[in-house]
Structure formats: structure tokens, C-alpha cells
Design a protein around this motif. Structure first.
Motif, short mmCIF file in Angstrom:
data_model
loop_
_atom_site.label_atom_id
_atom_site.label_comp_id
_atom_site.label_asym_id
_atom_site.label_seq_id
_atom_site.Cartn_x
_atom_site.Cartn_y
_atom_site.Cartn_z
N ARG A 107 0.79 -1.15 -0.47
CA ARG A 107 -0.12 0.35 0.09
C ARG A 107 1.29 1.01 0.03
O ARG A 107 0.48 2.27 -0.61
N ALA A 108 2.13 1.35 1.25
CA ALA A 108 2.79 2.08 1.06
C ALA A 108 3.39 2.48 -0.69
O ALA A 108 3.58 3.72 -1.58
N ALA A 109 3.81 1.40 -1.48
CA ALA A 109 4.05 1.43 -2.97
C ALA A 109 3.59 1.83 -3.48
O ALA A 109 3.11 2.42 -4.56
N GLN A 110 2.14 1.95 -3.32
CA GLN A 110 0.41 2.20 -4.40
C GLN A 110 0.15 3.70 -4.24
O GLN A 110 0.52 4.18 -5.30
N MET A 111 0.55 3.93 -3.14
CA MET A 111 0.26 5.47 -2.66
C MET A 111 1.35 6.32 -3.13
O MET A 111 1.15 7.19 -3.71
N VAL A 112 2.89 5.97 -3.80
CA VAL A 112 3.97 6.78 -4.26
C VAL A 112 3.83 6.49 -5.58
O VAL A 112 5.25 7.14 -6.73
N LYS A 113 2.79 5.02 -5.63
CA LYS A 113 3.25 5.20 -7.76
C LYS A 113 4.15 4.41 -7.85
O LYS A 113 4.73 4.36 -9.36
N ALA A 114 4.84 3.77 -7.20
CA ALA A 114 6.01 2.99 -7.13
C ALA A 114 6.45 1.99 -8.35
O ALA A 114 5.36 1.31 -8.67
N GLY A 115 7.27 2.38 -9.00
CA GLY A 115 7.65 1.11 -10.75
C GLY A 115 7.95 0.24 -8.99
O GLY A 115 8.48 -1.17 -9.98
N VAL A 116 9.63 0.34 -9.11
CA VAL A 116 10.53 -0.45 -8.33
C VAL A 116 10.04 0.28 -7.39
O VAL A 116 10.21 0.96 -7.22
N VAL A 117 10.66 -0.96 -6.34
CA VAL A 117 10.70 -0.60 -5.10
C VAL A 117 12.25 -1.73 -4.51
O VAL A 117 12.20 -2.67 -4.80
N MET A 118 12.27 -0.39 -3.04
CA MET A 118 14.01 -1.40 -2.23
C MET A 118 13.80 -1.32 -0.80
O MET A 118 12.99 0.45 -0.39
N ARG A 119 13.58 -2.08 -0.68
CA ARG A 119 13.71 -2.91 0.65
C ARG A 119 14.57 -2.23 1.64
O ARG A 119 15.54 -3.51 1.04
N VAL A 120 14.22 -1.61 2.73
CA VAL A 120 15.27 -0.91 3.48
C VAL A 120 14.38 -1.98 5.28
O VAL A 120 13.42 -0.77 5.06
N THR A 121 15.47 -1.78 6.22
CA THR A 121 14.59 -1.78 7.71
C THR A 121 15.53 -0.23 8.06
O THR A 121 16.58 -0.68 7.97
N SER A 122 14.30 -0.30 9.38
CA SER A 122 15.57 0.88 10.11
C SER A 122 15.87 0.40 11.22
O SER A 122 16.70 2.17 11.35
N ASP A 123 16.12 -0.53 10.74
CA ASP A 123 17.24 -1.09 12.13
C ASP A 123 19.24 -1.28 11.62
O ASP A 123 19.35 -1.40 12.44
N CYS A 124 19.14 -0.63 10.27
CA CYS A 124 20.72 -0.80 9.93
C CYS A 124 20.62 0.85 9.76
O CYS A 124 21.42 1.25 8.57
N PRO A 125 21.52 1.05 10.53
CA PRO A 125 22.17 2.52 10.13
C PRO A 125 23.56 2.69 9.57
O PRO A 125 23.82 4.28 9.17
N LEU A 126 23.93 1.41 9.39
CA LEU A 126 25.54 2.14 8.63
C LEU A 126 24.78 0.61 6.69
O LEU A 126 25.50 0.70 5.79
N ILE A 127 23.45 1.06 6.53
CA ILE A 127 23.34 0.57 5.53
C ILE A 127 24.18 1.33 4.25
O ILE A 127 24.09 2.15 4.32
N ASP A 128 24.67 0.65 3.01
CA ASP A 128 25.58 1.13 2.37
C ASP A 128 24.60 2.20 1.65
O ASP A 128 24.88 1.04 0.48
N PRO A 129 24.68 3.22 0.31
CA PRO A 129 24.38 3.75 -0.56
C PRO A 129 24.33 2.89 -2.07
O PRO A 129 24.69 3.05 -2.96
N LYS A 130 26.29 2.62 -2.47
CA LYS A 130 26.26 2.32 -3.38
C LYS A 130 26.64 0.33 -3.06
O LYS A 130 26.37 0.48 -4.33
N ILE A 131 26.16 -0.09 -2.57
CA ILE A 131 25.61 -1.27 -2.52
C ILE A 131 23.99 -0.71 -2.70
O ILE A 131 23.53 -1.66 -3.40
#
Length: 240
Positions: free
Chosen positions: A86-110
Motif C-alpha cells: 500500500r505504501a508503494a501504491q500510494m507513491v506510484k512506485a514502479g520499483v521498490v527497494m526494501r530497507v529496514t530501519s534498524d540498520c544505520p550503516l546501510i551502504d548507498p553504494k551497495i
């Protein structure tokens, strides 16, 4: 006009192990703020959305996400797959990337590399953890809205509804791709579930370049190699 690529970050206040963990302070910024800041830096991303439960105890999380520039969707706490859809539908996303909020070192390059891989091979689903090829806490997944929509419609078991992508990862009709690496650091824990993890992040971030700089996973590895005592802070919470 092409549909946007959206990073959707699942976040809630409730946590049986460390309640309110995403609002904990790490060097002057909340864990959630670190995650959103890094997600905005992913090449190829058009918007960042935070998918938050509609229950009142997560109101602070939703407010914090809005304050830090994320689009916010409020939905079912336990049916996280439906919340993502429903979040993806709301923003009309064609592609979704899933990230969780408990990973403060998530690497933008990866994350950008996973998005690029999915696009290049035209996969329905791509990730960097099938099997995991680095520290636990750098995990990310990218999938088409069409695949997410089908999962939301057809996945029936509780595990798939709670963890969003298990059904996608196992269905033969989907083309899947995995971003691999040299496999270094798979024994490391860079995610926040316990008080020991919070101590780890606070000790580590004190030695990283200050906000708004974004330390890469390679930068973090170099700091930890020089300060092995930091890794020992949450080593007892090792999660395979």
C-alpha cells in the motif's frame, strides 16, 4: 513519465527486544535519521518512504520520519507485506527497494548496485543476501511493483506477511538476481536489536566522519580493524 523508484523503510516503535530502538540517539541523530539520510543518497532513487504502523505507539516514529523528509504511509503493524504494497501504491512506485530501519550503516553504494543489477538483468527481484555476502545490517532488496502486488495478493503464510519478501524469494515464476561480493565480514553484526548493538553503534560512530558524511562499508571495516574492541561489544549477539 516513468514510475518512480522508491526506497521503502519499514519502521515501528514497538520492539520486544529494544522498544523505541529506531529513535535512539547515535552521535546526535536518531537511528532512523541515519537510515533515511543514507537512503536519500542511493543513486537511482527518486523518493524515500517510511512505512509505519497505524497504531498510536508509533506516532513518534511517523512524526520523526516526516521531520526528516520521508513520505510516510501508515498501515497494518503485523501484515508488513500489505503495508509495503500500500505504501508503494500510494507513491506510484514502479520499483521498490526494501530497507529496514534498524540498520544505520546501510551502504548507498551497495543499494545502488542492487538496483542496477535488477534493472540490467530485468529481474523481478534482486538482493545482496541470497546468500548474505557481507555484514548483517547491509541487507537490501529491490523488486518490481508488479512482483510486490502479486506477493501481496497471493502470499498467505504468516512468515511471508510479516517479513515481506520470503514468498518472492521462493517463487519459480520470478526472475531473481543476487549481488555477490568477496564474502568478507559475514560474521559481523551491524544491526540494532539489543542494548549491546546500541553500544556498538555509539562506539563506532564516534570514530566515523561526522554528519552529514556517509561512511562506506569499507570505511567502517577499516575502523573496526583498527579497533577490534568495538566488534566485541555485540559479538555475543552473533546472528548467522
Amino acid at each position: 513519465m516513468a514510475s518512480p523508484t522508491a526506497v521503502i523503510v519499514q519502521a515501528r516503535y514497538g520492539s520486544t527486544r529494544l522498544p523505541g530502538k529506531v529513535l535512539e540517539d547515535v552521535r546526535g541523530h536518531t537511528v532512523l535519521e541515519h537510515v533515511l539520510h543514507r537512503c536519500r543518497a542511493i543513486r537511482g532513487v527518486d523518493l524515500v518512504c517510511c512505512a509505519v504502523p497505524a497504531n498510536p505507539d508509533s506516532d513518534r516514529v511517523a512524526a520523526a520520519a516526516k521531520e526528516h523528509g520521508a513520505v510516510v504511509y501508515r498501515g497494518d503493524e503485523h501484515d508488513v507485506l500489505d503495508r509495503y504494497y500500500r505504501a508503494a501504491q500510494m507513491v506510484k512506485a514502479g520499483v521498490v527497494m526494501r530497507v529496514t530501519s534498524d540498520c544505520p550503516l546501510i551502504d548507498p553504494k551497495i543499494c545502488a548496485a542492487v538496483l542496477e543489477l535488477r534493472s540490467r538483468v530485468q529481474a523481478d527481484y534482486a538482493c545482496n543476501n541470497m546468500p548474505r555476502s557481507g555484514p548483517h545490517g547491509l541487507d537490501c532488496e529491490a523488486f518490481s511493483f508488479a512482483a510486490l502486488e502479486r506477493a501481496a495478493r497471493e502470499a498467505a503464510d504468516r512468515h511471508s506477511r510479516e517479513h515481506v519478501t520470503p514468498w518472492l524469494r521462493t517463487q519459480a515464476q520470478f526472475k531473481r538476481a543476487n549481488l555477490s561480493s568477496d564474502g568478507s565480514g559475514t560474521d559481523l553484526r551491524w544491526t540494532l536489536d539489543y542494548a549491546e548493538d546500541l553500544a556498538f553503534f555509539r562506539a563506532l560512530f564516534a570514530l566515523l566522519p561526522p554528519w552529514p558524511a556517509i561512511a562506506s562499508s569499507e570505511d567502517v571495516m577499516r575502523v573496526l580493524a583498527a579497533h577490534p574492541e568495538i566488534t566485541r561489544l555485540n559479538a555475543n549477539r552473533h546472528q548467522p
